[in-house]
Write a protein that holds these residues in place. Sequence first.
Motif, PDB file in Angstrom:
ATOM      1  N   LEU A  16      -3.913   5.329   5.038  1.00  0.00           N
ATOM      2  CA  LEU A  16      -4.702   4.423   4.215  1.00  0.00           C
ATOM      3  C   LEU A  16      -3.962   3.102   4.004  1.00  0.00           C
ATOM      4  CD1 LEU A  16      -7.295   4.041   2.541  1.00  0.00           C
ATOM      5  CD2 LEU A  16      -6.020   4.892   0.558  1.00  0.00           C
ATOM      6  N   SER A  17      -2.664   3.174   3.772  1.00  0.00           N
ATOM      7  CA  SER A  17      -1.869   1.954   3.602  1.00  0.00           C
ATOM      8  C   SER A  17      -1.945   1.083   4.841  1.00  0.00           C
ATOM      9  CB  SER A  17      -0.403   2.311   3.328  1.00  0.00           C
ATOM     10  OG  SER A  17      -0.288   3.129   2.199  1.00  0.00           O
ATOM     11  N   HIS A  18      -1.823   1.709   5.997  1.00  0.00           N
ATOM     12  CA  HIS A  18      -1.868   0.967   7.261  1.00  0.00           C
ATOM     13  C   HIS A  18      -3.196   0.239   7.406  1.00  0.00           C
ATOM     14  CE1 HIS A  18      -1.128   0.252  11.609  1.00  0.00           C
ATOM     15  NE2 HIS A  18      -2.439   0.429  11.691  1.00  0.00           N
ATOM     16  N   HIS A  19      -4.282   0.956   7.272  1.00  0.00           N
ATOM     17  CA  HIS A  19      -5.587   0.363   7.581  1.00  0.00           C
ATOM     18  C   HIS A  19      -6.115  -0.533   6.471  1.00  0.00           C
ATOM     19  CE1 HIS A  19      -6.094   2.337  11.397  1.00  0.00           C
ATOM     20  NE2 HIS A  19      -5.825   3.507  10.858  1.00  0.00           N
ATOM     21  N   LEU A  20      -6.053  -0.065   5.226  1.00  0.00           N
ATOM     22  CA  LEU A  20      -6.609  -0.886   4.148  1.00  0.00           C
ATOM     23  C   LEU A  20      -5.741  -2.121   3.906  1.00  0.00           C
ATOM     24  CD1 LEU A  20      -8.875  -1.241   2.156  1.00  0.00           C
ATOM     25  CD2 LEU A  20      -7.594   0.162   0.510  1.00  0.00           C
ATOM     26  N   GLY A  21      -4.424  -1.971   4.015  1.00  0.00           N
ATOM     27  CA  GLY A  21      -3.552  -3.130   3.850  1.00  0.00           C
ATOM     28  C   GLY A  21      -3.855  -4.220   4.859  1.00  0.00           C
ATOM     29  N   ARG A  22      -4.003  -3.837   6.099  1.00  0.00           N
ATOM     30  CA  ARG A  22      -4.312  -4.823   7.133  1.00  0.00           C
ATOM     31  C   ARG A  22      -5.707  -5.404   6.953  1.00  0.00           C
ATOM     32  NH1 ARG A  22      -0.142  -1.943   8.989  1.00  0.00           N
ATOM     33  NH2 ARG A  22       1.081  -2.659  10.804  1.00  0.00           N
ATOM     34  N   ALA A  23      -6.666  -4.558   6.598  1.00  0.00           N
ATOM     35  CA  ALA A  23      -8.033  -5.042   6.376  1.00  0.00           C
ATOM     36  C   ALA A  23      -8.065  -6.107   5.288  1.00  0.00           C
ATOM     37  CB  ALA A  23      -8.956  -3.884   6.018  1.00  0.00           C
TER      38      ALA A  23
ATOM     39  N   GLY B  71       0.821  -1.209   0.000  1.00  0.00           N
ATOM     40  CA  GLY B  71       0.000   0.000   0.000  1.00  0.00           C
ATOM     41  C   GLY B  71       0.854   1.257   0.000  1.00  0.00           C
ATOM     42  N   ARG B  72       1.939   1.253   0.768  1.00  0.00           N
ATOM     43  CA  ARG B  72       2.803   2.444   0.811  1.00  0.00           C
ATOM     44  C   ARG B  72       3.435   2.717  -0.556  1.00  0.00           C
ATOM     45  NH1 ARG B  72       3.781   0.172   5.985  1.00  0.00           N
ATOM     46  NH2 ARG B  72       5.758  -0.816   5.409  1.00  0.00           N
TER      47      ARG B  72
ATOM     48  N   ASN C 281     -11.748   2.582   9.406  1.00  0.00           N
ATOM     49  CA  ASN C 281     -10.751   3.652   9.363  1.00  0.00           C
ATOM     50  C   ASN C 281     -10.406   4.032   7.923  1.00  0.00           C
ATOM     51  OD1 ASN C 281      -9.739   4.485  12.133  1.00  0.00           O
ATOM     52  ND2 ASN C 281      -9.634   2.275  12.336  1.00  0.00           N
ATOM     53  N   ALA C 282     -10.314   3.025   7.049  1.00  0.00           N
ATOM     54  CA  ALA C 282     -10.036   3.313   5.639  1.00  0.00           C
ATOM     55  C   ALA C 282     -11.169   4.125   5.025  1.00  0.00           C
ATOM     56  CB  ALA C 282      -9.833   2.004   4.876  1.00  0.00           C
ATOM     57  N   LYS C 283     -12.413   3.753   5.338  1.00  0.00           N
ATOM     58  CA  LYS C 283     -13.564   4.485   4.799  1.00  0.00           C
ATOM     59  C   LYS C 283     -13.577   5.930   5.304  1.00  0.00           C
ATOM     60  CE  LYS C 283     -16.806   0.713   3.806  1.00  0.00           C
ATOM     61  NZ  LYS C 283     -15.777  -0.303   3.551  1.00  0.00           N
TER      62      LYS C 283
END
Length: 279
Positions: free
Chosen positions: A150-157, A133-134, A219-221
């Motif tokens: 966004l990278s942190h949250h969407l990547g993990r999701a 994501g980064r 969090n991503a949303k």
Amino acid sequence: MNAQSQTHALQAQVSGSSFYAGMRMLPKAEREAMYAVYAFCRAVDDIADDQEGDRRVRGVLLDQWRTDIDALYDGRAPGQASIVAEAVQRFGLKRADFHAVIDGMAMDIDRDIRWPSFAELDLYCDRVASAVGRLSVRIFGMEEQPGLALSHHLGRALQLTNILRDIDEDAAIGRVYLPLEAFQKAGIPLTTPAEVVADSRIDAVAREVAAQARDHYANAKAIFAGRPRGHLIAPRLMDAAYSKVLIRMETVGWAAPRHRIRVSKAGLIWTIVRLSFWR
């Protein structure tokens, strides 16, 4: 291979991916950079998942990728890392993020990951998903802080969703990515992967992980709702598609026998149309 041939080869590699529909909506330079990053990820992932290959040999192959990435950034002949050379130069992609992806794949080579701690699972998700994501958000043109978030949250999701979807496939090759603490709370004895994932109490373990994934999607949303700058149809598409997969899994549960929930192609097309009008 000339630049045009390489672009066509990279496009062919990514065309079977659920990411492809979103990538095709990007401008040409961004699209080709994403094809290159995807090809890099596929290459190192194939090394990590090669069940026939010797662990030592697979480790050497990953180390060669690390060496080639370093050569690219140090101005030397980049070897196989030449596939990402133009993307690195055009979009300022960071060496550390490529290294993080390789480090994540190395975790799968060092040992078959089974019931990691929450901390180890989070590190794994950061390396194999959020690091990608980064790299991606730089290509998308996001500003640094919302891009990192966004990278942190969407990547993990997305990674947690994949883990929950692939429980049986992973167990078949000796891996169980669900966290140790959740197994302990559920009272499931840690014997073999096959026995562990067949235990009816695994539903409680999976739901604990699903709750974490849901929080990351939320969090991503929230980040998307802030209308950050950038070409974000691809991550919006992944968020929309995979959050629905998570909801469907939560509805049916994780008690055996499980049936793999798939991303709907028709749903992807409709989401692309909707997002195209919304952006």
